[in-house]
Design a protein around this motif. Sequence first.
Motif, PDB file in Angstrom:
ATOM      1  N   ILE A   1     -23.372  52.201  27.080  1.00 42.87           N
ATOM      2  CA  ILE A   1     -24.401  51.235  26.681  1.00 42.87           C
ATOM      3  C   ILE A   1     -24.072  50.780  25.266  1.00 42.87           C
ATOM      4  O   ILE A   1     -23.770  51.601  24.389  1.00 42.87           O
ATOM      5  CB  ILE A   1     -25.817  51.865  26.670  1.00 42.87           C
ATOM      6  CG1 ILE A   1     -26.270  52.264  28.069  1.00 42.87           C
ATOM      7  CG2 ILE A   1     -26.832  50.964  25.990  1.00 42.87           C
ATOM      8  CD1 ILE A   1     -26.917  51.174  28.873  1.00 42.87           C
ATOM      9  N   GLU A   2     -24.167  49.480  25.040  1.00 46.79           N
ATOM     10  CA  GLU A   2     -24.031  48.923  23.700  1.00 46.79           C
ATOM     11  C   GLU A   2     -25.427  48.754  23.113  1.00 46.79           C
ATOM     12  O   GLU A   2     -26.309  48.175  23.752  1.00 46.79           O
ATOM     13  CB  GLU A   2     -23.338  47.563  23.787  1.00 46.79           C
ATOM     14  CG  GLU A   2     -23.219  46.850  22.449  1.00 46.79           C
ATOM     15  CD  GLU A   2     -22.648  45.459  22.625  1.00 46.79           C
ATOM     16  OE1 GLU A   2     -21.629  45.178  21.978  1.00 46.79           O
ATOM     17  OE2 GLU A   2     -23.223  44.662  23.414  1.00 46.79           O
ATOM     18  N   LEU A   3     -25.622  49.270  21.896  1.00 49.87           N
ATOM     19  CA  LEU A   3     -26.889  49.109  21.184  1.00 49.87           C
ATOM     20  C   LEU A   3     -26.660  48.199  19.986  1.00 49.87           C
ATOM     21  O   LEU A   3     -25.683  48.351  19.251  1.00 49.87           O
ATOM     22  CB  LEU A   3     -27.417  50.460  20.689  1.00 49.87           C
ATOM     23  CG  LEU A   3     -27.721  51.512  21.753  1.00 49.87           C
ATOM     24  CD1 LEU A   3     -28.186  52.809  21.084  1.00 49.87           C
ATOM     25  CD2 LEU A   3     -28.759  51.015  22.735  1.00 49.87           C
ATOM     26  N   LEU A   4     -27.582  47.275  19.777  1.00 46.55           N
ATOM     27  CA  LEU A   4     -27.507  46.383  18.630  1.00 46.55           C
ATOM     28  C   LEU A   4     -28.744  46.564  17.762  1.00 46.55           C
ATOM     29  O   LEU A   4     -29.760  47.081  18.201  1.00 46.55           O
ATOM     30  CB  LEU A   4     -27.399  44.932  19.098  1.00 46.55           C
ATOM     31  CG  LEU A   4     -26.172  44.594  19.945  1.00 46.55           C
ATOM     32  CD1 LEU A   4     -26.216  43.123  20.368  1.00 46.55           C
ATOM     33  CD2 LEU A   4     -24.881  44.911  19.199  1.00 46.55           C
ATOM     34  N   GLY A   5     -28.626  46.126  16.520  1.00 43.26           N
ATOM     35  CA  GLY A   5     -29.735  46.218  15.578  1.00 43.26           C
ATOM     36  C   GLY A   5     -29.320  46.888  14.289  1.00 43.26           C
ATOM     37  O   GLY A   5     -30.030  46.839  13.295  1.00 43.26           O
ATOM     38  N   ALA A   6     -28.152  47.516  14.279  1.00 38.15           N
ATOM     39  CA  ALA A   6     -27.574  48.081  13.057  1.00 38.15           C
ATOM     40  C   ALA A   6     -26.512  47.094  12.567  1.00 38.15           C
ATOM     41  O   ALA A   6     -26.243  46.082  13.223  1.00 38.15           O
ATOM     42  CB  ALA A   6     -26.951  49.446  13.344  1.00 38.15           C
ATOM     43  N   GLU A   7     -25.903  47.372  11.438  1.00 31.18           N
ATOM     44  CA  GLU A   7     -24.888  46.464  10.905  1.00 31.18           C
ATOM     45  C   GLU A   7     -23.609  46.469  11.728  1.00 31.18           C
ATOM     46  O   GLU A   7     -22.804  45.542  11.626  1.00 31.18           O
ATOM     47  CB  GLU A   7     -24.601  46.802   9.448  1.00 31.18           C
ATOM     48  CG  GLU A   7     -25.775  46.456   8.549  1.00 31.18           C
ATOM     49  CD  GLU A   7     -25.506  46.703   7.090  1.00 31.18           C
ATOM     50  OE1 GLU A   7     -24.343  46.645   6.659  1.00 31.18           O
ATOM     51  OE2 GLU A   7     -26.479  46.967   6.375  1.00 31.18           O
TER      52      GLU A   7
END
Length: 136
Positions: free
Chosen positions: A37-43
């Motif tokens: 799973i790819e998580l986004l929301g960090a740099e």
Amino acid sequence: MAQVLINIDVADLDQAVAFYTQAFDLAPARRLGAAGIELLGAEAPIYLLCQPPGSRTAGTALRDYARHWTPVHLDFAVDALEPALARVLRAGGVQEGSVREAEWGRIATCADPFGNGLCLIEFSARGYDAIAGDAA
């Protein structure tokens, strides 16, 4: 410049998604087959990769999800340490030791449910500039 990708091995993908989305307000972006799973929301994007305990890592080592130490770990810079720490604990993380203070700010060391270390950092007004010198 190279792009940085963060990969975190976990034993249970659903549990890992729940932890990282609840603790750090990250959002699932893409499913990468059955085991990622790819998580986004960090740099930088964070990839949770389901790897079974006992599977081979680099070299001859076998994966073990008991608490382990590595010199490479994640630091999450947060605006306020106590609320961020409470979120990590509610999501299933573990605090390791007491909050420490330094010239550059405050730090809480923790582990995710899979034994991976992480730190929460609340920078002072000057942050690392409080201890910075010439790099040369």
